[in-house]
Design a protein around this motif. Structure first.
Motif: not given
Length: 233
Positions: A5-7, A40-43, A52-54
């Protein structure tokens, strides 16, 4: 740099280029990559938004990651070999296209502290108000604020340790390494030394969490988002 859920990005993730003493460009790049990854994650749906692996792949493929990788040994080499030796190592490292083995810091910051008895006491001159300033004045400029009726966010594992051990051995270094005058050794009504924490002054530098020789101080987030504001930056 990722968690569910975060970065962690920018200076919080250590993107400062030590050799250039510059980090704005790398911090901004990490933010740009984070924005792309979050989009991208939300999309991709809720499941993707949690991971958020990318981000990791995008970050490691960026010029910012490569720049930081090339300068990774700069600080540790100076710490290990000194200014001259470390500088020579870094010069050769860059000259050879960063092919020398990486150097790593293995000693802790708090472990480098030596007993006060090994040093002469320093009598610091009083601030002149022009080039040097007292701590309360500097804290005022930071516009820091904490509600006084909240629990202290600077936690002591052993409340008696600062006076029992740090004071006789290290002259309680928290009095000096804290830039905001948060820690003081004062006398109580019986004339005995007492460790006092003025947590309202804390500017959240976390030096105490890192530098305390006994690792007795733990910085935790204060209630209500209190802390420094720096309105003129």
């Amino acid at each position: 740099m990722t968690f569910p859920g975060g970065l962690l990005i920018g200076c919080d993730a250590g993107t400062l280029n030590f050799s250039k003493i510059k980090g704005l460009h790398t911090a901004m790049k990490s933010g740009l990559i984070a924005a792309e990854s979050v989009f991208e994650a939300i999309k991709g749906g809720d499941e993707g938004a949690q991971e958020l692996t990318s981000f990791t792949q995008k970050w490691e493929a960026s010029w910012a990651y490569q720049e930081l990788k090339e300068s990774a040994s700069f600080g540790p080499a100076i710490h290990k070999y000194g200014t001259v030796g470390g500088g020579a190592y870094n010069f050769a490292h860059q000259l050879l296209g960063n092919k020398l083995p990486n150097v790593h810091d293995t000693a802790t910051d708090h472990g480098a502290l030596k007993p006060a008895a090994e040093f002469e006491k320093i009598n610091y001159p009083k601030p002149d108000g022009k080039l040097s300033f007292d701590k309360p004045t500097s804290v005022f400029l930071s516009n820091t604020n904490h509600e006084e009726d909240q629990p202290c966010h600077l936690r002591l594992d052993d409340p008696e340790l600062p006076i029992r051990e740090n004071l006789p051995k290290y002259a309680e270094p928290a009095q000096r390494y804290c830039p905001a005058g948060v820690y003081e050794v004062v006398e109580d009504s019986a004339g005995q030394p007492r460790f006092q924490i003025n947590f309202q002054n804390c500017v959240h530098c976390k030096t105490c969490d890192i530098k305390d020789p006994a690792q007795n101080i733990t910085w935790v987030a204060p209630e209500g988002g209190g802390g420094p504001n720096y309105p003129n930056m």
